[in-house]
Design an enzyme around this catalytic site. Sequence first.
Site, PDB file in Angstrom:
ATOM      1  N   CYS A   1     -14.208   9.887   6.388  1.00  0.00           N
ATOM      2  CA  CYS A   1     -12.893   9.284   6.179  1.00  0.00           C
ATOM      3  C   CYS A   1     -12.288   8.849   7.515  1.00  0.00           C
ATOM      4  CB  CYS A   1     -11.971  10.276   5.476  1.00  0.00           C
ATOM      5  SG  CYS A   1     -10.326   9.608   5.119  1.00  0.00           S
ATOM      6  N   ASP A   2     -11.708   7.638   7.529  1.00  0.00           N
ATOM      7  CA  ASP A   2     -11.092   7.106   8.745  1.00  0.00           C
ATOM      8  C   ASP A   2      -9.578   6.983   8.620  1.00  0.00           C
ATOM      9  OD1 ASP A   2     -10.956   5.065   6.933  1.00  0.00           O
ATOM     10  OD2 ASP A   2     -11.912   3.556   8.188  1.00  0.00           O
ATOM     11  N   THR A   3      -8.989   7.745   7.684  1.00  0.00           N
ATOM     12  CA  THR A   3      -7.576   7.566   7.340  1.00  0.00           C
ATOM     13  C   THR A   3      -6.783   8.836   7.600  1.00  0.00           C
ATOM     14  OG1 THR A   3      -8.200   6.002   5.611  1.00  0.00           O
ATOM     15  CG2 THR A   3      -5.998   6.933   5.490  1.00  0.00           C
TER      16      THR A   3
ATOM     17  N   GLU B   1      -7.196   3.265  -5.617  1.00  0.00           N
ATOM     18  CA  GLU B   1      -8.462   3.453  -4.927  1.00  0.00           C
ATOM     19  C   GLU B   1      -8.721   4.952  -4.881  1.00  0.00           C
ATOM     20  OE1 GLU B   1      -8.305   1.507  -1.148  1.00  0.00           O
ATOM     21  OE2 GLU B   1      -8.211  -0.500  -2.044  1.00  0.00           O
TER      22      GLU B   1
ATOM     23  N   CYS C   1     -16.332  15.205   2.138  1.00  0.00           N
ATOM     24  CA  CYS C   1     -16.336  13.825   2.631  1.00  0.00           C
ATOM     25  C   CYS C   1     -16.055  13.874   4.126  1.00  0.00           C
ATOM     26  CB  CYS C   1     -15.278  12.991   1.908  1.00  0.00           C
ATOM     27  SG  CYS C   1     -15.131  11.300   2.542  1.00  0.00           S
TER      28      CYS C   1
ATOM     29  N   PHE D   1       0.846  -1.187   0.000  1.00  0.00           N
ATOM     30  CA  PHE D   1       0.000   0.000   0.000  1.00  0.00           C
ATOM     31  C   PHE D   1       0.884   1.240   0.000  1.00  0.00           C
ATOM     32  CE2 PHE D   1      -4.656  -0.320   0.768  1.00  0.00           C
ATOM     33  CZ  PHE D   1      -4.783  -1.660   0.426  1.00  0.00           C
TER      34      PHE D   1
ATOM     35  N   HIS E   1      -9.681  -6.062   7.106  1.00  0.00           N
ATOM     36  CA  HIS E   1      -8.446  -5.747   7.808  1.00  0.00           C
ATOM     37  C   HIS E   1      -8.721  -5.229   9.219  1.00  0.00           C
ATOM     38  CE1 HIS E   1      -9.831  -2.183   5.690  1.00  0.00           C
ATOM     39  NE2 HIS E   1      -9.111  -1.431   6.492  1.00  0.00           N
TER      40      HIS E   1
ATOM     41  N   CYS F   1      -5.839  15.350  -0.082  1.00  0.00           N
ATOM     42  CA  CYS F   1      -7.125  14.966  -0.646  1.00  0.00           C
ATOM     43  C   CYS F   1      -7.841  16.227  -1.107  1.00  0.00           C
ATOM     44  CB  CYS F   1      -7.983  14.224   0.380  1.00  0.00           C
ATOM     45  SG  CYS F   1      -9.564  13.635  -0.273  1.00  0.00           S
TER      46      CYS F   1
END
Length: 221
Positions: A48-50, A119, A45, A24, A215, A30
């Site tokens: 988002c959890d990142t 992605e 958005c 990855f 995951h 973003c």
Amino acid sequence: MYSIKEAFYTLQGEGMQAGRASVFCRFSGCNLWSGREQDRERAQCRFCDTDFVGTDGEGGGRFANAAGLAEHIAGLWPFAAGAQGATPYVVFTGGEPLLQLDEALIEAMHQRGFEVAVETNGTLTAPAGIDWICVSPKGNTPLTQTSGHELKLVYPQQGVSPEHFADLDFDHFLLQPMDVSHMAPSSQPRHDNPLQATLDYCMTHPLWRFSLQTHKIAGIA
């Protein structure tokens, strides 16, 4: 110059490629959210959890050219006896990877024997040469990338419905329940149970395949 938040070897956790050994490579930045919590309520958005801010993550940094980044990514793949027979695979993600991913980097990865996946939120057009395109649309944003291998919709979202995408040129359609565990109540969807809502929709609309973030269940990166 490529700005990378993190790069690491793992198993793909979502979508049609779930379970596949992958490198990855997460780009910083973003176009739908700054990544700062104070801006989440105003972002296009909100779920988002990142963490995609900066270049300080595992394997992160700034790379001056495609060759340098490609060598860094290739160094994370286990080119050893246990990897024989497996095609090296890299997933470019973010943030929004299409702000930075270009044909030079795609070609540099192909030269090193990698399949290239992306992605993306679909608001930008993908460059040529990508082997696997996963588009994950976000509510109330224009969808520019309207074809690919899988469309993975986080559900439910305000301002967007699966019906909006069912006629697009994708091989697979996946519906994934929204993870609200990290979100403030004001940002969460109005539906009380995203998991049950997703199950119900897939049962009544069999075009859509149920997808989970395996995951997180397995406790891997």
